[in-house]
Design a protein around this motif. Sequence first.
Motif, PDB file in Angstrom:
ATOM      1  N   THR A   5       0.819  -1.211   0.000  1.00 38.12           N
ATOM      2  CA  THR A   5       0.000   0.000   0.000  1.00 38.12           C
ATOM      3  C   THR A   5       0.857   1.267   0.000  1.00 38.12           C
ATOM      4  O   THR A   5       0.365   2.333  -0.353  1.00 38.12           O
ATOM      5  N   TYR A  55     -15.424  -3.164  -0.812  1.00 36.23           N
ATOM      6  CA  TYR A  55     -15.373  -3.821   0.498  1.00 36.23           C
ATOM      7  C   TYR A  55     -16.622  -4.675   0.647  1.00 36.23           C
ATOM      8  O   TYR A  55     -17.577  -4.529  -0.116  1.00 36.23           O
ATOM      9  N   PRO A  85     -12.055  -5.114   3.755  1.00 35.84           N
ATOM     10  CA  PRO A  85     -11.563  -4.332   2.627  1.00 35.84           C
ATOM     11  C   PRO A  85     -11.187  -5.268   1.470  1.00 35.84           C
ATOM     12  O   PRO A  85     -10.453  -6.237   1.679  1.00 35.84           O
ATOM     13  N   LEU A 132      -7.258  -2.570  -0.719  1.00 36.14           N
ATOM     14  CA  LEU A 132      -6.493  -2.078   0.444  1.00 36.14           C
ATOM     15  C   LEU A 132      -6.020  -0.663   0.160  1.00 36.14           C
ATOM     16  O   LEU A 132      -5.815   0.136   1.061  1.00 36.14           O
ATOM     17  N   TRP A 133      -5.803  -0.362  -1.112  1.00 35.37           N
ATOM     18  CA  TRP A 133      -5.758   1.016  -1.584  1.00 35.37           C
ATOM     19  C   TRP A 133      -6.542   1.059  -2.881  1.00 35.37           C
ATOM     20  O   TRP A 133      -6.222   0.290  -3.774  1.00 35.37           O
ATOM     21  N   PHE A 137      -8.414   2.498   0.392  1.00 31.26           N
ATOM     22  CA  PHE A 137      -8.912   1.852   1.607  1.00 31.26           C
ATOM     23  C   PHE A 137     -10.356   2.296   1.874  1.00 31.26           C
ATOM     24  O   PHE A 137     -10.672   3.469   1.659  1.00 31.26           O
ATOM     25  N   MET A 154      -2.106  -3.177   8.890  1.00 28.85           N
ATOM     26  CA  MET A 154      -3.356  -2.543   8.462  1.00 28.85           C
ATOM     27  C   MET A 154      -4.010  -1.770   9.603  1.00 28.85           C
ATOM     28  O   MET A 154      -4.753  -0.811   9.381  1.00 28.85           O
ATOM     29  N   ASP A 175      -4.121   1.875   9.294  1.00 28.97           N
ATOM     30  CA  ASP A 175      -5.114   2.432   8.374  1.00 28.97           C
ATOM     31  C   ASP A 175      -6.512   2.422   8.997  1.00 28.97           C
ATOM     32  O   ASP A 175      -7.326   3.302   8.730  1.00 28.97           O
TER      33      ASP A 175
END
Lengths: 179, 355
Positions: free
Chosen positions: B126, B238, B279, B282-283, B285, B310, B313
């Motif tokens: 990420t 997600y 998620p 993950l990016w 996010f 994570m 984040d």
Amino acid sequence: MAATQIIFAGFGGQGILFSGKFLANGALLEDRQVSWLPSYGPEMRGGTANCSVIISDMPIGSPIVADPDVVVVMNNPSFDKYEELLVPGGKAFIDSSLITRQAVRTDIEAYYIPATQIASDNGLDGLANMVIIGNLIRKTGVVSWDNAETLVRKIVPAKRPELIEYNLKALDLGYNWEN
Amino acid sequence: MSEKVLMKGNEAIAEAALMAGCRHYFGYPITPQTELTAYMAKRLPKMGGVFLQAESELAAINMVIGVSSCGKRVMTSSSSPGISLKSEGLSYLAGCCLPAFVVNVQRGGPGLGGIQPSQSDYWQATRGAHGDYRTIVLAPDSVQEMVSLTIKGFELADKYRMTSMLLADGTLGQMMEPVSLDAGEIKTFDKPWATTGTKMARPHNIINSLSLIPEELEQWNLERFARYDEAEANEVMYEEYKMEDADVCIVSFGITARVSKNAVDEARAAGIKAGMIRPITLWPFPKKPLLAAADKVKAFISVEMSMGQMIEDVELATRCKRPVLLCNRTGGVIPSVKEVLEKINEAEKIGGDRA
């Protein structure tokens, strides 16, 4: 039927991963949910090998089997490891040609099959795994016996058609073995 | 819907890449993703594609840069240490605004680490290598999703002219599940920037990441980030699981989300209202659903196979409104359902006012 969690364990080369694949394909043929997870890495080269199979009517969460309902064990270390993990009332399928002791637990169902000996006596060296699977299908009903031939034809590599007959014979010997 | 087949995750990624129109693969084998490379070696030559086992990971990623410059769909794959070797090329891909699809089937680290599954490349995936850039990171939790996200990965890479990375782990790569190989329509994108020959009809296209004029490089970065902003606004994915009335919210991706799903079900059977936000990207996010959940739940639990990556984040996304607990194993160990369940019990006991 709810979920059945199965662990196959033994030495590399005994067809442990193939056994799991066979049952997984059986479940797929019946349109049920299934996951197959192998051990991988250096242990595959002659050390211990194992795989986890979950067959279920519901979507499968984790493919990792921590509390097996059924274990197939084809060497002593595997039996030592997985006997204690079985759920109460769980079933152990034991290759008694290779495993020298009896089950310690009394709250499980232990099935002793001299599978390696049976295979060897019938000119089916290397197919002890299928002998056990035949017996397992009879005792657990986890997949349908009626599909056995279809499955063997599906999984045996097309380049080795002679193996179909051998696999079917091995399954049959296990299915009809009286424990 | 096509008939389902049993496939390993690694093989399913490879098949999906072929379905997405990828005909160029460059890589170097490494456990636990080698089946992907092997599958490509078997299939690509028969399809008129190019399979090349490069002399090193560095060579492979630079071959990716070359093919991508020509406007073709291209990929490489590896596992953790191999991705580190490819990092330089990942930064150059970003600098050149080139699309690429990269797979990381993670294993334990750092260093050579081990070969068992891990999620400890979360930061690397990420955050990436040097320079101002972003990578789209896709985290499948099933073999079926490895197929759909591979196709999506190629599409997003082309759409935003950036790298998209499929971040899996050894378990997902090695496991078999029934999978439907029904791709639906594959989206393609015009690539007017590609170096395909001018035919004396247009100015030269130049693919380059070097600029010695600070103001120019700044401008390039601003343009890059305008595209990233668009991706961030449009491409968040997600899954919410039993979140309607949840008191405890698990945040987990990939294989640990599968373990967590079982734990949520077991917690609910015991009368604890647990839920999960998984998620898938993950990016970018999924910040919004997490922030919304922060007004409803007592606590969050980040379940991951790392020392806790994570979780940062999650804390940022929820602006630390509620406590975020960590449930983790590392080094190749997968957390058990029991371990997650214990953490849910702990989180449930956290009192305080609920907004």
